[in-house]
Design a protein around this motif. Structure first.
Motif, mmCIF file in Angstrom:
data_model
loop_
_atom_site.group_PDB
_atom_site.id
_atom_site.type_symbol
_atom_site.label_atom_id
_atom_site.label_comp_id
_atom_site.label_asym_id
_atom_site.label_seq_id
_atom_site.Cartn_x
_atom_site.Cartn_y
_atom_site.Cartn_z
ATOM 1 N N THR A 69 0.821 -1.057 0.074
ATOM 2 C CA THR A 69 -0.249 0.003 0.247
ATOM 3 C C THR A 69 0.868 1.449 -0.100
ATOM 4 O O THR A 69 0.356 1.995 -0.576
ATOM 5 N N GLN A 70 1.760 1.308 0.869
ATOM 6 C CA GLN A 70 2.839 2.178 0.870
ATOM 7 C C GLN A 70 3.086 3.218 -0.457
ATOM 8 O O GLN A 70 3.541 3.134 -1.206
ATOM 9 N N ARG A 71 3.833 1.103 -1.114
ATOM 10 C CA ARG A 71 4.830 1.487 -2.390
ATOM 11 C C ARG A 71 3.391 2.235 -3.423
ATOM 12 O O ARG A 71 3.965 3.453 -4.712
ATOM 13 N N ASP A 72 1.692 2.303 -3.332
ATOM 14 C CA ASP A 72 1.690 2.193 -4.110
ATOM 15 C C ASP A 72 0.958 4.149 -4.025
ATOM 16 O O ASP A 72 1.006 4.738 -4.816
ATOM 17 N N LEU A 73 0.900 4.209 -2.848
ATOM 18 C CA LEU A 73 0.866 5.398 -2.381
ATOM 19 C C LEU A 73 2.226 6.118 -3.209
ATOM 20 O O LEU A 73 1.878 7.327 -3.268
ATOM 21 N N VAL A 130 -10.393 12.406 7.015
ATOM 22 C CA VAL A 130 -10.929 13.219 8.690
ATOM 23 C C VAL A 130 -12.074 12.109 9.239
ATOM 24 O O VAL A 130 -12.300 11.377 10.791
ATOM 25 N N ASP A 131 -13.000 10.822 8.415
ATOM 26 C CA ASP A 131 -13.976 10.422 8.606
ATOM 27 C C ASP A 131 -12.945 9.121 9.041
ATOM 28 O O ASP A 131 -13.268 8.157 10.271
ATOM 29 N N ALA A 132 -11.559 8.035 8.342
ATOM 30 C CA ALA A 132 -11.029 7.709 8.731
ATOM 31 C C ALA A 132 -10.150 7.451 10.152
ATOM 32 O O ALA A 132 -10.065 6.672 10.833
ATOM 33 N N LEU A 133 -9.911 9.178 10.576
ATOM 34 C CA LEU A 133 -9.265 9.085 11.936
ATOM 35 C C LEU A 133 -10.685 9.090 13.163
ATOM 36 O O LEU A 133 -9.508 9.334 14.430
ATOM 37 N N LEU A 172 -6.830 5.633 5.517
ATOM 38 C CA LEU A 172 -6.332 6.922 5.409
ATOM 39 C C LEU A 172 -5.122 6.624 4.320
ATOM 40 O O LEU A 172 -5.007 7.508 2.954
ATOM 41 N N ALA A 173 -4.066 5.817 3.909
ATOM 42 C CA ALA A 173 -3.496 5.856 2.594
ATOM 43 C C ALA A 173 -4.958 5.895 1.055
ATOM 44 O O ALA A 173 -4.028 6.078 0.453
ATOM 45 N N SER A 174 -5.673 5.275 1.927
ATOM 46 C CA SER A 174 -6.230 4.916 0.170
ATOM 47 C C SER A 174 -6.970 6.423 0.137
ATOM 48 O O SER A 174 -6.922 7.245 -1.520
ATOM 49 N N ALA A 175 -6.748 7.194 1.414
ATOM 50 C CA ALA A 175 -7.783 8.849 0.799
ATOM 51 C C ALA A 175 -6.814 9.297 0.173
ATOM 52 O O ALA A 175 -6.943 10.564 -0.569
ATOM 53 N N ALA A 176 -6.025 8.792 0.916
ATOM 54 C CA ALA A 176 -4.768 10.244 0.735
ATOM 55 C C ALA A 176 -4.046 9.870 -0.802
ATOM 56 O O ALA A 176 -3.862 11.097 -1.664
#
Length: 531
Positions: free
Chosen positions: A151-155, A308-311, A396-400
């Motif tokens: 996921t981090q690589r994709d981000l 924000v919702d993810a948090l 969070l990563a998906s939203a970012a």
């Protein structure tokens, strides 16, 4: 009769002994199966496969020692920088996935080697469940870690540069800050929602970072900055010899109009550029502040709610009732609000209301709105503790990945992440170019003296303080206005410069319901203390 009874008793005793022995063997089998699932190799040794089991244990011990050596010997900042290395994330994700698969296979093999013959189906099923439960203690974290690495690589791939640029510097990624004492990154808040013509990043913030210490000054530019000169030697300086100005609607010649209008009017300048509007805006900000702008990071506020919702929402102090669901009209009035974010301390806001708290324009000016944006970002940083980030990383990563774009090259992210670790140990100062700032120079944002502005920005950046450790306080210089930071309070020269603290602010924008862009009022609205 007695002899028959004794024979029957002897048979019962033998049967009970056999049952006890089988139960003991089954209990030993279950225990060794669990141990072999938790520590690969031990189950194989217990099953008589000593050479294979010993080999597995030696490999496991070597890998554990290697992992410990990496953690102990490699500096934490360098370890953190690996999060920006897509190749490293690929290797790590693959290694963790392979490790999880190998661990599970060895656990299953140990179970089969230890399983006594003739077990009934129920006991075989129980043994299999022991394998699954015991192995999952290790396999599940390895699988999650592998997923996070991919996921981090994709981000990084999603938010890194996806096209050419006229404005990014040529750097040696092995030592990108060697000849760069300051790194200047432009944060843009964009929203091309329904009812708006094109995208206008109304909030523009330059993060000027000392690459040696990490000390950072955040410079917030007003969206109605006008008559902006483009840097000498650029194509736009030739296209706009008198600055970004012209006839017609003044709203079309403000800073926030550069993004859409300049590439539209001069498409030949931006052939092959991934984000022409951002390139043009970087040149405009360079001309306005008199500094080089190295990279941009654009936040699409249409997806801000998801973060924000993810948090789980954020908590802010609301200084007054903030309207939501309305819009500004050309005459300066506002439509009827759909509701209000009620005044009060420690108000928990979901993504929808947090976005309106940051963007709401009615009843306030741009500068009060900037303060609310700072409050929102501080609240996000406060909420984004390690436990929350770990548990909500995927969302969070998906939203970012959906809302952030930049012209930062992918191979620069490791060095950039390493620099961000330094930034977190230093005070963050926030400078708002507001009415007080321009008034101290005898000008306004709609008619600025750019020579004075350049000199003032250079003076401010030259005086950016740095502390050796987080939590220390920088000694005061001359009499100054107060500038607070996330870790320490500090003061520096420039009594006529109003500074407000803040974490690295993500840009925010106005509502997407067709609100009309209007210049900020000459005088701020007294809306009370913000946050």
């Amino acid at each position: 009769m007695q002899r028959a009874r004794r024979a029957q008793g002897a048979r019962r005793s033998r049967l009970q002994t056999r049952r006890d022995q089988r139960n003991q063997r089954y209990g030993r089998f279950i225990g060794l199966t669990a141990l072999g699932s938790l520590i690969p190799g031990t189950g194989l040794i217990a099953a008589g496969k000593r050479r294979l089991g010993t080999t597995v244990l030696v490999i496991l011990a070597a890998l554990a020692i290697l992992a410990l050596a990496v953690v102990v010997l490699i500096p934490p900042t360098e370890l953190a920088s690996y999060g920006g290395d897509r190749q490293m994330m690929l290797i790590l994700g693959t290694a963790l996935a392979a490790g999880a698969a190998a661990w599970l296979l060895i656990a299953v093999g140990s179970h089969r080697s230890l399983e006594p013959e003739g077990l009934p189906a129920g006991k075989r099923l129980a043994g299999a469940l022991v394998v699954v439960l015991s192995a999952s203690v290790v396999v599940a974290p390895l699988a999650v870690g592998s997923r996070y690495a991919f996921t981090q690589r994709d981000l990084v791939g999603n938010i890194s540069s996806s096209g050419g640029s006229n404005t990014t510097p040529d750097v040696d990624v092995s030592d990108p800050w060697a000849d760069k004492p300051r790194l200047n990154v432009l944060f843009l808040g964009g929203d091309a929602g329904e009812g708006r013509t094109g995208l206008r990043p109304d909030t523009q913030i330059v993060a000027s970072i000392d690459t040696e210490t990490g000390a950072t000054t955040m410079i917030s530019l007003p969206r109605n900055l006008s008559q902006i000169p483009f840097p000498e030697g650029t194509p736009l300086a030739e296209a706009y010899p008198n600055g970004f100005t012209g006839s017609g609607d003044p709203l079309e010649w403000m800073l926030n109009a550069v993004y859409a209008n300049v590439p539209r009017d001069h498409p030949d300048v931006f052939e092959g550029v991934g984000d022409p509007g951002a390139d043009a805006t970087k040149w405009a900000v360079e001309g306005a502040l008199g500094i080089d702008v190295d990279y941009f990071i654009m936040v699409d506020l249409a997806g801000f709610e998801a973060v924000v919702d993810a948090l789980g929402g954020i908590t802010v102090n609301v200084p007054r009732d903030i309207p939501w669901g309305n819009k500004s009209l050309p005459d300066g009035s506002c439509t009827q609000a759909n509701g209000y974010i009620e005044e009060g301390d420690d108000q928990l806001l979901d993504g929808f209301h947090a976005l309106w708290f940051a963007r709401s324009r009615c009843g306030s000016d741009d500068y009060e709105r900037m303060e609310r944006q700072r409050c929102v970002m501080n609240a996000i940083v406060d909420k984004a503790d390690p436990a929350t980030l770990l548990s909500q990383y995927q969302s969070l990563a998906s939203a970012a990945g959906d809302i952030i774009t930049s012209d930062v090259p992918a191979d620069l992210f490791p060095a950039l992440i390493e620099l961000m670790v330094k930034v977190r140990t230093q005070p963050l100062e926030s400078l708002t170019l507001d009415n007080e700032f321009f008034g101290s120079m005898g000008t306004t944002s709609s008619d600025p003296d750019y020579d004075q502005l350049h000199a003032r920005i250079q003076e401010i950046l030259a005086g950016t303080p740095a502390t050796p450790d987080a939590g220390e306080t920088t000694p005061p210089d001359e009499d100054t206005t107060e500038a607070t930071s996330q870790n320490a309070s500090s003061e520096r020269s420039g009594a006529d410069v109003q500074q407000a603290s803040g974490e690295a602010e993500e840009p925010a924008d106005e509502p997407t319901d067709g609100a009309t862009d209007e210049p900020a009022a000459d005088e701020p609205v007294d809306a009370g203390s913000v946050c």
